[in-house]
Design an enzyme around this catalytic site. Structure first.
Site, PDB file in Angstrom:
ATOM      1  N   HIS A  32      84.168  24.215  29.715  1.00  0.00           N
ATOM      2  CA  HIS A  32      82.655  24.684  29.467  1.00  0.00           C
ATOM      3  C   HIS A  32      81.747  23.317  29.621  1.00  0.00           C
ATOM      4  O   HIS A  32      81.963  22.338  28.667  1.00  0.00           O
ATOM      5  CB  HIS A  32      82.596  25.383  28.279  1.00  0.00           C
ATOM      6  CG  HIS A  32      80.922  25.738  27.851  1.00  0.00           C
ATOM      7  ND1 HIS A  32      80.405  26.843  28.588  1.00  0.00           N
ATOM      8  CD2 HIS A  32      80.197  25.192  26.834  1.00  0.00           C
ATOM      9  CE1 HIS A  32      79.064  26.752  27.920  1.00  0.00           C
ATOM     10  NE2 HIS A  32      79.201  25.701  26.938  1.00  0.00           N
TER      11      HIS A  32
ATOM     12  N   GLY B 272      93.097  16.591  65.734  1.00  0.00           N
ATOM     13  CA  GLY B 272      92.428  17.111  64.629  1.00  0.00           C
ATOM     14  C   GLY B 272      91.840  18.517  65.249  1.00  0.00           C
ATOM     15  O   GLY B 272      91.522  19.217  64.108  1.00  0.00           O
TER      16      GLY B 272
ATOM     17  N   CYS C 264      88.838  22.257  64.111  1.00  0.00           N
ATOM     18  CA  CYS C 264      88.564  22.183  62.679  1.00  0.00           C
ATOM     19  C   CYS C 264      87.771  20.832  62.558  1.00  0.00           C
ATOM     20  O   CYS C 264      86.733  20.764  61.804  1.00  0.00           O
ATOM     21  CB  CYS C 264      89.738  22.344  61.977  1.00  0.00           C
ATOM     22  SG  CYS C 264      89.354  21.979  60.160  1.00  0.00           S
TER      23      CYS C 264
END
Ligand code: NAI
Length: 456
Positions: free
Chosen positions: A442, A37, A40
């Protein structure tokens, strides 16, 4: 053992490339010397985001009254935050391990070193834990290490444990009473954000006259103001001259200052990790410490590829992912290349900053004739509903000739989640008039992009 591909490094570039290569039927070996991994997952992006989310949660509770919510006895329990971080990281690492397994990738835990070429097969030989493996192809994905400037006392402090890098700070079991951060870039700002909220007295010492590196100048100023309001102290145009056991000495405008520091974080950039890999044995070219690899991930040596921080380009996990995929595609004879003009970047502070493409400063430097559409985040009903006292902005840059979108810069909540849409606009070479025809949901904060475009 002979492999089609040996991947050196199990960070975002390495593990993704190995997964993809395995999936495509390549016999693949991945060697990782620390944690699967990479930085990060274990010591960077994921742990810091876990901490920052807890800080945000805590701040929301502290200001709950602004939203009609009364909370009593609010406290940030750093030990519990760290425990949760371990859980999150563990879960994700497990996910990667099982993905590699599912795709038939062999994983070996140990430092890999290229030893040369096999006389019979012509493949590359790589030694891990005394075992020699042969690979038709190599992918160098060894990442980067923290840059350590030659400041007197810094290395000693690292050895003794009062100077920290991103690795150690993300495992601190106690919140330091005072924290001095050398470097006001991405890591410095994210850690300033968390540790200020957690209760440290935080001072950021930055040699430039602004924070956040290459981010938009106006956004950098907004970020600086909001941090200062939270009580973070910034010393800009300042140069650290010495790190002592409980203080940091710096120079500003020809004067000497000393600030108390129980802990010191050094975050002045990162350096590609190419040392000790044996790259010289097969003649792989470097530029300084960075591995030279083109947009297809190819180095100067046939069948040797490079992806991620090791190439010194973007040093971002998401750029590494794409570079890894491009490498594998080219290994398979599918022509592919990374386009670097629309790689977004995010600073996960509170407020968040997210950017993609040209800034006003970079566009000016390149001689691009551009115009700027800018609105306050307060144009978004959702933003107003959720942000008492928020001061975000959204800025869209378009080239004047064709009206093409060349940059989008935002500061304010949800910016990190919206920015990919802006990257898409740049990738798809959309023009201002195309954006005006789009329907945005919206109420969402994403509508600020549309609003900014309508100011043209
Ligand atoms: P950075 O390059 O972002 O910032 C380093 C800062 O230190 C710059 O502002 C620079 O002017 C300053 N500096 C350099 N030498 C100095 C000195 N001697 N004294 C005072 N200031 C000095 O590097 P940082 O923050 O260490 O991050 C490393 C890498 O990790 C970056 O490439 C970044 O992109 C990546 N990263 C990305 C994150 C994200 O995407 N959210 C989070 C954390 C890291």
């Amino acid at each position: 053992m002979a492999y089609d591909l040996i991947v050196l490094g199990g960070g975002p570039a390495g593990y993704l490339a190995a997964e993809r290569a395995g999936h495509e039927g390549m016999k693949t070996l991945l060697a990782e010397k620390r944690f699967l991994g990479g930085v990060c997952l274990n010591e960077g992006c994921i742990p810091s985001k876990t901490l920052l989310y807890s800080a945000k949660f805590y701040e929301n509770a502290l200001h709950g009254e602004n939203y009609g919510v009364k909370v009593k006895d609010i406290a940030l329990d750093h030990a519990a935050v760290m425990k949760r971080k371990e859980k999150v990281v563990g879960r994700l690492v497990m996910g990667i391990r099982s993905q590699l397994k599912r795709n038939g990738v062999a994983v070996v835990e140990g430092a890999a070193r290229i030893t040369g070429r096999d006389r019979d097969s012509g493949g590359y030989t790589v030694e891990v834990n005394g075992e020699v493996y042969t690979g038709k192809r190599l992918l160098i994905a060894t990442g980067s290490v923290p840059a350590l400037p030659p400041i007197p006392g810094l290395r000693e402090g690292l050895e003794k444990g009062y100077v920290l890098t991103n690795r150690e700070i993300l495992s601190l079991t106690e919140v330091p009473e005072s924290l001095v951060i050398i470097g006001g870039g991405v890591i410095g700002l994210e850690m300033a954000s968390y540790f200020k909220t957690a209760g440290s007295r935080v001072t950021v010492i930055e040699m430039l006259d602004h924070i956040g590196g290459n981010i938009d100048g106006e956004i950098s100023s907004i970020l600086l103001k909001s941090y200062m309001e939270k009580g973070v102290d910034f010393q800009l145009n300042s140069r650290v001259t010495e790190v002592k056991k409980d203080s940091v000495v710096y120079e500003k405008e020809g004067q000497r200052f000393e600030v108390k520091a129980q802990k010191v974080l050094v975050s002045v950039g990162r350096v590609p990790a190419t040392e000790g890999l044996g790259l010289e044995r097969i003649g792989v070219g470097l530029s300084g410490k960075a591995l030279k690899a083109d947009e297809r991930g190819k180095t100067n040596v046939p069948e040797v590829y490079g992806a991620g921080d090791v190439n010194g380009r973007f040093m971002l996990a998401h750029a590494a992912y794409r570079e890894a995929e491009v490498c594998v595609n080219n290994m398979l004879g599918r022509r592919d290349m990374v386009r670097y003009n629309a790689v977004p970047s995010v600073i996960y502070t509170s407020p968040e900053v997210a950017c993609v493409g040209e800034t006003e400063e970079s566009a000016r430097q390149k001689g691009i004739d551009f115009e700027v559409g800018k609105v306050s985040m307060l144009y978004s009903g959702r933003y107003v509903a959720e942000n008492e006292g928020g001061e975000g902005i959204c800025k869209v840059l378009a080239d004047k000739r064709y009206g093409k979108i060349i940059g989008v810069h935002m500061v304010g909540s949800y910016a990190s989640e919206i920015i990919y849409g802006a990257a898409l606009m740049i990738e798809a070479e959309m023009r201002v008039r195309d954006i005006k025809e789009l329907v945005f949901p919206h109420p969402t904060v994403s509508e600020v992009i549309r609003e900014a475009v309508f100011t043209f």
